[in-house]
Design an enzyme around this catalytic site. Structure first.
Site, short mmCIF file in Angstrom:
data_model
loop_
_atom_site.label_atom_id
_atom_site.label_comp_id
_atom_site.label_asym_id
_atom_site.label_seq_id
_atom_site.Cartn_x
_atom_site.Cartn_y
_atom_site.Cartn_z
N CYS A 325 0.84 -1.20 0.00
CA CYS A 325 0.00 0.00 0.00
C CYS A 325 0.88 1.26 0.00
O CYS A 325 1.54 1.55 -0.99
CB CYS A 325 -0.99 -0.03 1.17
SG CYS A 325 -2.36 1.15 0.96
N HIS A 425 -3.49 -5.55 1.24
CA HIS A 425 -3.30 -5.81 2.67
C HIS A 425 -3.74 -7.24 2.95
O HIS A 425 -4.73 -7.73 2.41
CB HIS A 425 -4.17 -4.87 3.51
CG HIS A 425 -3.68 -3.46 3.54
ND1 HIS A 425 -2.51 -3.09 4.16
CD2 HIS A 425 -4.23 -2.33 3.05
CE1 HIS A 425 -2.34 -1.79 4.03
NE2 HIS A 425 -3.38 -1.30 3.36
#
Length: 483
Positions: A325, A425
């Site tokens: 991310c 994630h």
């Protein structure tokens, strides 16, 4: 109208979140329709809800324990610290602004509390039992008048309160007495009893203290929970990041605004990791840059403290670099951010062929994807995204095949020479991928391949709830609730 049970603690880190999780599963196993609730949580460890909004990871886990789909209704207010005594305020899953602690306390807090209590009323009407988690301590003298997460919630809900204390820290009896003395008589009447958490030793030695508490307050010790090794995620406010060097030396940069550290828990168990904060510490076979609440600010922090140069030096010496991310965004060629940090165009670290532009709308979704990176090419993985950035790459890491169950074909992430980045994630919770990832790097470093033990959050919840149930007077709690 359903009943309410609230778990409060004598301090932060007493074990409220996990005790709430265990009780959610215990009551669900008993056949009750139960849901979790926390009016306000402060956390950088968030997850997507069924509605597509953002919620605390703790209430996400508790929803799973209740066998419910995670909903923003279980955590109406989420505060995400940004530094400099400011936080982003997320209400019902959507960001509504960034405020200082003082301004929030004096302006928005009361209005949001009233809205959160309407949500709690709705949950009580729809379910047999709402298990409410408190925040910190209910009797902090400087904060009690502004409380929207402890006794004020209990009084509104007519909840019975269990007060939990971390006996492993020491001072538990004094903490309970101090807490009880600082509660008003009306608040003390709500307390059902006490739970002593994380105990190592002979519980019979605690009896004189239990007798004292019962004599003084007329409240029993409801249980002594032993110290349990588990794989359930902890709250990030007090987590102690390990420095465990495995055979394969994996290092994770502990960013000032690091988010979603639970991404790496499977690596802790499969290999061991070493969290680093200084340039001179970076000497790993693998260097990971995690997610961040403030990507650009954390990139500049690494640049100013020599960590970026240390990563580039380690990369030249053969280290493999991974970004998740925000970490992926930092590893690209450039970031244009007019929304989060508002710093405009910033040069990236440059190890990935990607450019990122921040947008006003945050994406919070469950994802399924097919990996394009050679050592794991073709593997199907699951994860979730929580991001404002939109990245374009010449060589994507994966193709997203499903967003919240709806089919799609969308490239994401990036592949470099000895670096990869992804928005996924939770990718290491795909144990087949983790095994492939680790063994690719182990072979490169002359190490024998390993098998990665698979485990599930569901199994861990059940095991932990079983231990708690065996050491808690559940019948007395049921009686106190009138169930």
């Amino acid at each position: 109208m359903g009943r309410a049970l609230m778990i409060q603690g004598t301090s932060s880190g007493a074990g409220k979140s996990l005790l709430t999780t265990a009780l959610c599963r215990i009551f669900s196993n008993l056949g009750y329709d139960v849901v979790p609730f926390k009016s306000q949580n402060m956390s950088l460890n968030s997850a997507p809800s069924i509605e597509g909004g953002e919620m605390s990871r703790a209430q996400y886990l508790q929803a799973i324990a209740c066998r419910k789909k995670p909903s923003v209704r279980f955590n109406p207010i989420l505060l995400k610290p940004e530094g400099n005594m400011r936080s982003q305020v997320v209400f019902m899953g959507k960001p509504i602004g960034s405020v200082s602690a003082k301004d929030y306390m004096l302006s928005q807090k009361e209005e949001l509390f009233q809205k959160a209590m309407k949500v709690l009323d709705g949950l009580k009407e729809e379910h047999d039992l709402v298990i409410i988690e408190g925040a910190g301590s209910p009797v902090e003298i400087n904060l009690k008048d502004y409380d929207i997460a402890n006794m004020r919630v209990a009084k509104f809900a007519g909840a019975k309160v269990i007060l939990v204390t971390d006996i492993d820290r020491g001072g538990s009896f004094a903490s309970i007495v101090g807490t009880m003395e600082l509660l008003s008589e009306e608040e003390r009447d709500l307390v059902l009893g006490f739970v002593f958490n994380k105990f190592r030793g002979d519980a019979s030695l605690l009896k004189p203290g239990f007798d004292y508490l019962e004599k003084r307050y007329g409240k029993p010790a409801l249980g002594v929970i032993p110290y349990v090794e588990h794989r359930l995620p902890e709250e990030d406010s007090l987590v102690e990041f390990p420095k465990v060097k495995g055979e394969l030396h994996i290092q994770i940069v502990r960013l000032p605004h690091m988010s979603n550290f639970t991404d790496f828990e499977p690596l802790h168990w499969a290999n061991g990791v070493d969290y680093v904060t200084k340039a001179e510490e970076i000497k790993g076979d693998v260097v990971i840059i995690p997610g961040s609440k403030n990507t650009v600010e954390d990139l500049l922090w690494m640049r100013e403290n020599g960590i970026e140069d240390a990563i580039l030096e380690a990369y030249k010496d053969g280290a493999f670099v991974l970004g998740i991310c925000g970490g992926f965004q930092m590893l690209g060629k450039e970031i244009i951010d007019d929304f989060e940090s508002k710093r405009g165009k910033i040069k990236g670290i440059g190890l990935l062929p990607a450019k990122t532009v921040f947008k006003a709308e945050k994406r919070t979704n469950h994802l399924e994807a097919r990996v394009l990176w050679g050592p794991a090419e073709g593997m199907s993985v699951e994860g979730y995204e929580i991001r404002m950035g939109r990245s374009l790459s010449e060589r994507p890491f994966s193709v997203i095949t499903s967003v919240n169950g709806a089919g799609t074909l969308e490239p994401e992430g990036a592949i470099g020479e000895r670096a990869i980045g992804t928005y996924l994630h939770g990718i290491f919770h795909n144990f087949a991928f983790t095994e492939r990832f680790l063994n690719y790097l182990r072979r490169e470093n002359g190490l024998e391949p390993v098998s990665v033990e698979e485990w599930s959050i569901e199994e861990e919840i059940e095991k932990f709830a079983r231990v708690v149930g065996e050491n808690l007077d559940v019948e007395r709690i049921l009686g106190g609730l009138g169930l």
